[in-house]
Write an enzyme that holds these catalytic residues in place. Structure first.
Site, PDB file in Angstrom:
ATOM      1  N   TRP A 321       0.832  -1.207   0.000  1.00 56.31           N
ATOM      2  CA  TRP A 321       0.000   0.000   0.000  1.00 56.31           C
ATOM      3  C   TRP A 321       0.866   1.257   0.000  1.00 56.31           C
ATOM      4  O   TRP A 321       0.518   2.263  -0.605  1.00 56.31           O
ATOM      5  CB  TRP A 321      -0.911   0.000   1.225  1.00 56.31           C
ATOM      6  CG  TRP A 321      -1.800   1.207   1.336  1.00 56.31           C
ATOM      7  CD1 TRP A 321      -3.024   1.404   0.770  1.00 56.31           C
ATOM      8  CD2 TRP A 321      -1.527   2.412   2.087  1.00 56.31           C
ATOM      9  NE1 TRP A 321      -3.534   2.630   1.112  1.00 56.31           N
ATOM     10  CE2 TRP A 321      -2.632   3.269   1.914  1.00 56.31           C
ATOM     11  CE3 TRP A 321      -0.464   2.827   2.879  1.00 56.31           C
ATOM     12  CZ2 TRP A 321      -2.702   4.526   2.515  1.00 56.31           C
ATOM     13  CZ3 TRP A 321      -0.526   4.076   3.467  1.00 56.31           C
ATOM     14  CH2 TRP A 321      -1.634   4.910   3.287  1.00 56.31           C
ATOM     15  N   HIS A 322       2.020   1.185   0.661  1.00 57.88           N
ATOM     16  CA  HIS A 322       2.845   2.377   0.806  1.00 57.88           C
ATOM     17  C   HIS A 322       3.578   2.760  -0.476  1.00 57.88           C
ATOM     18  O   HIS A 322       3.947   3.933  -0.622  1.00 57.88           O
ATOM     19  CB  HIS A 322       3.848   2.191   1.944  1.00 57.88           C
ATOM     20  CG  HIS A 322       3.272   2.491   3.290  1.00 57.88           C
ATOM     21  ND1 HIS A 322       2.583   1.552   4.034  1.00 57.88           N
ATOM     22  CD2 HIS A 322       3.268   3.623   4.031  1.00 57.88           C
ATOM     23  CE1 HIS A 322       2.190   2.100   5.168  1.00 57.88           C
ATOM     24  NE2 HIS A 322       2.586   3.349   5.197  1.00 57.88           N
ATOM     25  N   GLY A 323       3.809   1.834  -1.362  1.00 58.51           N
ATOM     26  CA  GLY A 323       4.493   2.233  -2.576  1.00 58.51           C
ATOM     27  C   GLY A 323       4.803   1.076  -3.501  1.00 58.51           C
ATOM     28  O   GLY A 323       4.865  -0.073  -3.085  1.00 58.51           O
TER      29      GLY A 323
END
Length: 460
Positions: A321-323
C-alpha cells in the site's frame, strides 16, 4: 496544494470557513464538496473525472446493495463492481509501471511504461470508499441517499491527501446533521490542533528533514558511520512529525467543521515493543487492515499457523500500500517477522525488561525507516553497509553543530513531555492563547522565508 503553505492557510482556508459558516445549514455539505473538489483538482485537473467516477460508482453500487439486499447475488456483484473499480484505479495508477518494469526485467521484454503521476490521495480515498461500500454490504450502515453528503465524505479535503482514514460510520451522524454540527468550543479546539500540527510540520519536520537530504546529497559511500546513523534518526523524526503534523491539522480542521476525525498517532516512539508501536503509529491504517482484511481472513480464531498466515497477508499488503517499490514490501515483511517473533515468545521477555524493550523498539523502528526511506535496493545495501561497518567518511561533527538543537527539540517533542504540558495549559486561555498565536506567527515567518517544504506521504 499543501497545508503548510501561505496560499492554503491565508486564502483557501479563510475563504472556505467564511463561506462554510455563513451558508445556510442545508448547503454546508455542498460547500465542503465544492471546495474539496477544487482542492483535489488544484494542479492536476486531469484526474478530476476519476474522483467523480469513484463517487458515482460507489454511491450507485451501495444503493443497489441496500435495495437488493434480499438477493445476495445482486449485492455481491454490486460490491465486486465497486471494489474492482476502486482497486483497479489504484492498481493502474500506482502499480502498473512497477509490474511492467519487473516483467521486462525478468523476461527481457520491452513493454513501454505508462508514466502517469499518482492522483492526489488515491491510496486514502480508495480505502475510505471501500470501507463504506463493504459496511453497507455487511448491513453495518445504511446507504447514503444524498449524493452531496456522500461526495462530501469521499472528498473532504482536510483528510483527503494523508488521512487519517475516516470511515463513513465515524462521521455519518454529523454528516447528516446540519444544525448543531459545530460550536465555539469545537472551533476553538480545532484552531489549537491545527496550529500545533502546523508547528510540527513547519518548525520540526522541515528542519530535521534537511539533515537526511544532506546525507543523501553527500552520498552513502562518502558518509561516516556516525553520520549515517544521525541521518536515519533524522529521517525517523522527519517522517513522524511530517505525517502526524498533517494528521493533526486535518483533525483540527475537522473539529472546526464539526467533525470528530479519529486520532492517527499516539506518541509511537515511546513504545516498548513493535506490537505497541503499531498500535500507536498510523492507527487508522492499522485499524482498516484489521477490520477489513485480518478479521475476515480469520484473525486469531483459527490457530497459530493460520494467524501467522493472516499476519503475513496484512503486512505484505501494508508494505505494498505504501508504494510500488520492492523496499516497501521488504519493509512490510520486516515488521511481519518482528511481530511474529513478539507474538510467539519475545513479547513476554520485553514486558519483564522495559528498559531493554525501549532500546530494542527504537533500534528496530530506525532500521525499518532505513528500509522504507531508500527505494533503490543497491543504495539500500550500501547504506546498511555504512550503518554497520564503522568506516570513516564525512564527519558527523558539522551536522551535529548545525542540526543538534533541532534534533533535541524533535526528540523531546516525540515523548509524553509536550502532551503533559498541553494537558496542563489547554484550558488556561491566559497561557494557551499567547502560545498558539506565537507558534502561528513563527510558522508563518518560516513559510514565507523557507523554500524547503516537502511532504513525504504525498507519494504514497
Amino acid at each position: 496544494m499543501v497545508f503548510s503553505s501561505i496560499f492554503f492557510v491565508f486564502r483557501f482556508v479563510v475563504l472556505f470557513f467564511a463561506l462554510y459558516y455563513i451558508m445556510p445549514y442545508k448547503y454546508k455539505n455542498l460547500v465542503i464538496t465544492v471546495f474539496s473538489l477544487i482542492f483535489y483538482s488544484w494542479g492536476e485537473f486531469r484526474y478530476f473525472p476519476i474522483m467523480l467516477a469513484t463517487i458515482l460508482i460507489n454511491y450507485i453500487c451501495s444503493l443497489i446493495i441496500e435495495k437488493k439486499r434480499e438477493s445476495k447475488a445482486v449485492a455481491n456483484v454490486s460490491l465486486a463492481v465497486a471494489a474492482v473499480f476502486s482497486l483497479g484505479m489504484l492498481f493502474f495508477f500506482k502499480y502498473a509501471d512497477f509490474f511492467i518494469r519487473n516483467i521486462n526485467s525478468f523476461t527481457g521484454l520491452k513493454i513501454g511504461t505508462i508514466g502517469l503521476s499518482l492522483p492526489l490521495g488515491i491510496s486514502f480515498y480508495t480505502f475510505q470508499t471501500l470501507s463504506y461500500t463493504i459496511d453497507v454490504w455487511r448491513n453495518k450502515t445504511a446507504a447514503e441517499k444524498n449524493i452531496i453528503n456522500f461526495a462530501a465524505f469521499v472528498t473532504m479535503f482536510p483528510q483527503l491527501i494523508a488521512g487519517p482514514i475516516v470511515k463513513y460510520t465515524d462521521i455519518s451522524d454529523k454528516l447528516n446533521t446540519y444544525k448543531g454540527r459545530y460550536n465555539l468550543q469545537g472551533i476553538n479546539e480545532g484552531i489549537k490542533l491545527f496550529v500545533f500540527g502546523l508547528a510540527k510540520k513547519v518548525l520540526i519536520s522541515n528542519n530535521v528533514g534537511m539533515l537526511w537530504d544532506d546525507v543523501q546529497a553527500i552520498g552513502f559511500a562518502n558518509v561516516s558511520t556516525p553520520l549515517a546513523w544521525l541521518g536515519i534518526v533524522a529521517y525517523a523524526l522527519h517522517i513522524y512529525f511530517d505525517f502526524s503534523g498533517y494528521s493533526l491539522m486535518a483533525i483540527g480542521m475537522g473539529k472546526m467543521m464539526g467533525f470528530d476525525f479519529p486520532d492517527n498517532f499516539n506518541l509511537p516512539y515511546i513504545s516498548k515493543s513493535i506490537t505497541e508501536f503499531w498500535r500507536r503509529w498510523h492507527m487508522t491504517l492499522g485499524g482498516w487492515f484489521r477490520e477489513y482484511v485480518y478479521i475476515p481472513l480469520g484473525g486469531n480464531r483459527k490457530g497459530m499457523a493460520r494467524q501467522i498466515f493472516n499476519m503475513f497477508v496484512v503486512w505484505f499488503l501494508t508494505g505494498f500500500w505504501h508504494g510500488a517499490e520492492w523496499n516497501f514490501m521488504f519493509w512490510g515483511l520486516y515488521y511481519f517477522a518482528l511481530l511474529v517473533l513478539e507474538k510467539t515468545f519475545l513479547l513476554k521477555f520485553l514486558e519483564k525488561h522495559p528498559v531493554f524493550a525501549r532500546f530494542y523498539t527504537l533500534f528496530a523502528v530506525v532500521i525499518g525507516w532505513a528500509i522504507f526511506a531508500v527505494t533503490d535496493l543497491s543504495r539500500l545495501g550500501l547504506f546498511f553497509t555504512k550503518l554497520f561497518s564503522f568506516t570513516g567518511g564525512v564527519s558527523v561533527a558539522y551536522y551535529i553543530k548545525n542540526y543538534g538543537i533541532s534534533l533535541v527539540i524533535a526528540i523531546l517533542c516525540s515523548t509524553s513531555l509536550t502532551t503533559k504540558i498541553y494537558e496542563k495549559i489547554k484550558d488556561n486561555d491566559a497561557v494557551i492563547i499567547p502560545v498558539v498565536i506565537a507558534l502561528f506567527v513563527i510558522c508563518t515567518a518560516y513559510m514565507v522565508d523557507s523554500t524547503y517544504n516537502p511532504f513525504i506521504y504525498f507519494r504514497f
